[in-house]
Design a protein around this motif. Structure first.
Motif, PDB file in Angstrom:
ATOM      1  N   LEU A 168       0.822  -1.206   0.000  1.00 61.48           N
ATOM      2  CA  LEU A 168       0.000   0.000   0.000  1.00 61.48           C
ATOM      3  C   LEU A 168       0.858   1.260   0.000  1.00 61.48           C
ATOM      4  N   GLN A 169       1.977   1.197   0.713  1.00 58.49           N
ATOM      5  CA  GLN A 169       2.860   2.368   0.756  1.00 58.49           C
ATOM      6  C   GLN A 169       3.461   2.654  -0.612  1.00 58.49           C
ATOM      7  N   LYS A 170       3.866   1.577  -1.308  1.00 55.83           N
ATOM      8  CA  LYS A 170       4.457   1.739  -2.641  1.00 55.83           C
ATOM      9  C   LYS A 170       3.444   2.345  -3.598  1.00 55.83           C
ATOM     10  N   ARG A 171       2.199   1.873  -3.527  1.00 55.68           N
ATOM     11  CA  ARG A 171       1.176   2.421  -4.406  1.00 55.68           C
ATOM     12  C   ARG A 171       0.919   3.903  -4.088  1.00 55.68           C
ATOM     13  N   ALA A 172       0.893   4.217  -2.796  1.00 51.20           N
ATOM     14  CA  ALA A 172       0.687   5.606  -2.385  1.00 51.20           C
ATOM     15  C   ALA A 172       1.801   6.489  -2.945  1.00 51.20           C
ATOM     16  N   GLU A 173       3.037   6.001  -2.864  1.00 51.37           N
ATOM     17  CA  GLU A 173       4.182   6.757  -3.398  1.00 51.37           C
ATOM     18  C   GLU A 173       4.032   7.001  -4.889  1.00 51.37           C
ATOM     19  N   PHE A 174       3.675   5.938  -5.611  1.00 46.66           N
ATOM     20  CA  PHE A 174       3.484   6.056  -7.053  1.00 46.66           C
ATOM     21  C   PHE A 174       2.441   7.128  -7.365  1.00 46.66           C
ATOM     22  N   CYS A 175       1.313   7.066  -6.649  1.00 49.60           N
ATOM     23  CA  CYS A 175       0.234   8.029  -6.911  1.00 49.60           C
ATOM     24  C   CYS A 175       0.674   9.450  -6.579  1.00 49.60           C
ATOM     25  N   LYS A 176       1.448   9.599  -5.515  1.00 51.45           N
ATOM     26  CA  LYS A 176       1.918  10.930  -5.136  1.00 51.45           C
ATOM     27  C   LYS A 176       2.843  11.517  -6.195  1.00 51.45           C
TER      28      LYS A 176
END
Lengths: 182, 182
Positions: free
Chosen positions: A112-120
């Motif tokens: 979830l953190q990796k996806r959040a980073e990508f979206c940011k």
DNA sequence: GAGGACATGTAACGGGTTACATGATTTG
DNA sequence: CAAATCATGTAACCCGTTACATGTCCTC
């Protein structure tokens, strides 16, 4: 004439561009590689929807600059007013979330953190674009005609920004939900 | 073993299901028709990731009930912890918005209204699912182990709800932006 | 007995990804 | 001269959609 063909016409209706430039510019709108684009350009040129002229450049390799024809513009106009198919989203994360219970909590968190980073990072890219387009709107905003051509682009970037914000919100909410399970 | 294969394993890791049921159940997670699913099930069965037993039914035609094997579960566990690829969204609306200036204002309005309607009907479907899964959570919520298997499903539906809400918000905002141009 | 849900398959075609292939030009 | 960017193409393979094909069982 598939969706990507109409997408290329869409970009060419605003600007004349080379295959290489189209490959770059289409990225925020549709996923497609150059190996898909070059053959389509050739077939559309043969069908008379676009034409090109060879631009000889001294600082860079020569290129073919494609322009939309009257026939192409006609075709595009008809397509634009046709109802849009429902969007297709393919996201591995859906499956990985569904079977989260199989993985260790730290791994779930990282996912979830990796996806959040990508979206940011995407969000940042689009925010920059949005600002650039808001400036265009301010400059040309008073005259309705010029505003029109940049209006769609402005809407779109805005959509991407909203989507990314929603995704980030989800990831952060999900991470919180995950905590007590630890 | 492509993404869809892992998706099928994902569903089978929670429940034993027939090809027909898999085709129905995968719909909110991934777009795929039965003609894609049946051949994959056969190949995965040959590779030993799943097995099936024939269920003879009197009220309905017989079916093959597929179950995940130990080997399949191993394979799935490894995949789940692998970072998720960025999502791929293909939406004609992107192009149609981009060249909105080519169409009459009424047509533009209809395009956005139709999309908003679609998103609202999806939203309703997911809200119903969300409620059903929240009940499950309440019932089983106290015992962490049972909660786990429904947790991912709950997260996912929540994600879809957020996405749809964001899309509706966009359409309504865009419709407002459109008004003064009339 | 017609239509609809349940159930499982195959085949043809088109779309999309990855890899192969080549070459100009600039910058470090 | 090596690496990066610009530039254009082809080929093999995989994925996804549509259409073809067949059959059971239930309900109206």
């Amino acid at each position: 004439m598939n969706t990507l063909s109409y997408g290329l016409l869409t970009l060419l209706s605003a600007n004349s561009l080379s295959g290489y430039e189209l490959t770059q510019n289409i990225k925020p709108l549709w996923r497609a590689g150059h190996s898909q684009i070059y053959p389509l350009l050739m077939s559309m040129e043969q069908q008379g929807y676009i034409s090109y002229q060879l631009i000889e450049q001294s600082d860079k390799p020569d290129k073919k600059e494609y322009s939309i024809t009257e026939a192409g513009l006609e075709q595009l106009r008809r397509w634009v007013e046709t109802p849009a198919e429902p969007p297709v989203l393919r996201d591995e994360l859906h499956f990985k979330l569904y079977s989260l219970w199989l993985s260790k909590p730290e791994e779930a968190k990282e996912l979830l953190q990796k996806r959040a980073e990508f979206c940011k990072s995407e969000l940042e890219r689009y925010k920059v674009l949005l600002k650039a387009n808001e400036v265009l709107r301010d400059e040309r905003g008073e005259t309705r005609e010029l505003k029109a051509t940049t209006f769609g682009r402005y809407l779109l970037i805005r959509k991407r920004v909203l989507d990314m914000e929603s995704s980030i919100q989800f990831c952060e909410w999900a991470l919180e939900e995950l905590e007590p399970a630890k």
